[in-house]
Design a protein around this motif. Structure first.
Motif, PDB file in Angstrom:
ATOM      1  N   UNK A 299      14.135  -3.694   1.080  1.00 29.54           N
ATOM      2  CA  UNK A 299      13.253  -4.543   2.564  1.00 29.54           C
ATOM      3  C   UNK A 299      11.717  -3.480   1.791  1.00 29.54           C
ATOM      4  N   UNK A 300      10.769  -4.641   1.548  1.00 27.61           N
ATOM      5  CA  UNK A 300       9.750  -3.961   1.918  1.00 27.61           C
ATOM      6  C   UNK A 300       8.845  -3.994   2.997  1.00 27.61           C
ATOM      7  N   UNK A 301       8.375  -3.290   3.592  1.00 24.79           N
ATOM      8  CA  UNK A 301       8.017  -2.966   5.049  1.00 24.79           C
ATOM      9  C   UNK A 301       6.674  -2.365   5.264  1.00 24.79           C
ATOM     10  N   UNK A 302       6.360  -2.657   6.568  1.00 32.79           N
ATOM     11  CA  UNK A 302       5.362  -1.716   7.165  1.00 32.79           C
ATOM     12  C   UNK A 302       6.068  -0.554   8.500  1.00 32.79           C
ATOM     13  N   UNK A 303       6.086   0.944   7.612  1.00 30.58           N
ATOM     14  CA  UNK A 303       6.953   1.633   9.000  1.00 30.58           C
ATOM     15  C   UNK A 303       6.015   1.662  10.199  1.00 30.58           C
ATOM     16  N   UNK A 304       6.320   1.240  11.093  1.00 31.46           N
ATOM     17  CA  UNK A 304       5.589   1.459  12.612  1.00 31.46           C
ATOM     18  C   UNK A 304       6.466   2.786  13.391  1.00 31.46           C
ATOM     19  N   UNK A 305       5.567   4.090  13.668  1.00 32.35           N
ATOM     20  CA  UNK A 305       6.620   5.012  14.383  1.00 32.35           C
ATOM     21  C   UNK A 305       6.581   5.050  15.713  1.00 32.35           C
ATOM     22  N   UNK A 306       7.475   3.969  15.804  1.00 34.69           N
ATOM     23  CA  UNK A 306       7.951   3.146  16.679  1.00 34.69           C
ATOM     24  C   UNK A 306       9.165   4.777  17.765  1.00 34.69           C
TER      25      UNK A 306
END
Length: 344
Positions: A299-306
């Motif tokens: 999946x293309x996505x936005x990686x959040x620094x969770x």
């Protein structure tokens, strides 16, 4: 003859006069076994003497036999919350503390009820994770409860958007979503459906607005942008994608989902209908949960620094600081296999 203590002087007053946090003042004046730097201790004692402060029974009751950090979250079942909570637990364990977690299902009444319960249990700190916590919710009663908890020596940290006067960590959902949408528009997609999650949620509303801004900036006409609201779950994404298929797809089409779980559900619906991703339709998510790299196509996505946000929340909760901190974290675009370049 000494002057009597003035009942109007609070622990917060002493902390402000000494230039330290309320929790630091509480440790000095409440007889805590935890060590406070000599400089801070002297400042607190001098401020208390100057203000003629006397600790009351509730402040003395804040002496704890444990170092618990109470986490109050909207929904504990989401993969993103799992990543945050796991990072909190690791950071707390390294600091000799432990984490307890409670769910409120995102309702203000449950948030207030849970905070009241946790306040009575007197944890070392309260961390609230929510898409949006406003100071005027429930007529300000939640804010009053949290301020009361800090007056008793606790510390409040909020993970999410807020206007409350506590330490906070938020995410640039709008800016990160705009970057992803600009990439999709730049890849040649001219017909877009946004699977926007539950209507009115602060984080997904910001993402939806960011998607629209990025698409428009990338040349997509407003009439070619469709917004569908759905449950923020795999089933929600599956059902929304089936609705989209029923209404018809106009190529070149792309689906921008408010989170990865919605996107994965949508891809399942497309696969069941023999609609190929990404050759027939591109799909993107948001958050970069672990499953985003396990699905096919990836999946293309936005990686959040969770995980970083979870660790930072615990740092803020246990650190001795005089200043309130507000951190803003931005996501990073991660292009994988679920999006394709469309040739005009």
């Amino acid at each position: 003859m000494p002057h009597p203590a003035r009942s109007t002087v609070t622990l917060r007053d002493v902390a402000a006069a000494a230039g330290v946090s309320v929790s630091t003042a509480s440790r000095v004046l409440g007889g805590s076994s935890r060590t406070v730097a000599s400089e801070y201790a002297q400042r607190v004692l001098a401020a208390a003497a100057e203000l003629r402060y006397s600790a009351d029974a509730s402040a003395r009751a804040m002496r704890r036999a444990n170092d618990s950090i109470a986490v109050v979250g909207d929904d504990l079942t989401t993969p993103s919350m799992g990543m945050v909570a796991a990072a909190m637990e690791r950071r707390a364990r390294d600091a000799g503390a432990f984490v307890t977690v409670s769910s409120t299902h995102g309702t203000a009444e449950r948030q207030l009820e849970t905070v009241r319960l946790q306040r009575a249990l007197r944890p070392r700190a309260l961390i609230l994770t929510s898409s949006r916590l406003a100071s005027n919710v429930l007529g300000g009663r939640l804010l009053d409860e949290l301020l009361g908890y800090e007056r008793e020596g606790g510390r409040v940290v909020i993970v999410g958007d807020t206007d409350m006067p506590f330490d906070s960590i938020s995410f640039d959902n709008h800016g990160s979503a705009k970057e992803l949408a600009t990439h999709v528009a730049g890849s040649g997609h001219r017909h877009i459906t946004i699977l926007a999650g539950v209507r009115g949620r602060g984080n997904v509303s910001a993402r939806t607005a960011g998607f629209v801004a990025g698409l428009r900036e990338g040349g997509v006409e407003e009439r070619d942008i469709r917004i569908l609201h759905c449950a923020g779950s795999r089933q929600g994404g599956f059902d929304a994608a089936r609705q989209l298929l029923t209404e018809g797809l106009e190529p070149p089409h792309a689906v921008l989902a408010a989170n990865d779980t919605i996107a994965i559900g949508a891809m399942s619906a497309f696969r069941a209908a023999a609609v190929a991703v990404p050759s027939d339709i591109s799909v993107t998510g948001f958050d970069d949960i672990e499953l985003a790299t396990d699905v096919t196509p990836r999946l293309t996505t936005v990686s959040l620094p969770l995980a970083q946000a979870g660790a930072e929340a615990v740092r803020l909760a246990i650190a001795d600081r005089a200043e309130t901190e507000h951190l803003m974290m931005r996501g990073q675009l991660v292009v994988r296999d679920s999006t394709a370049i469309q040739v005009a």
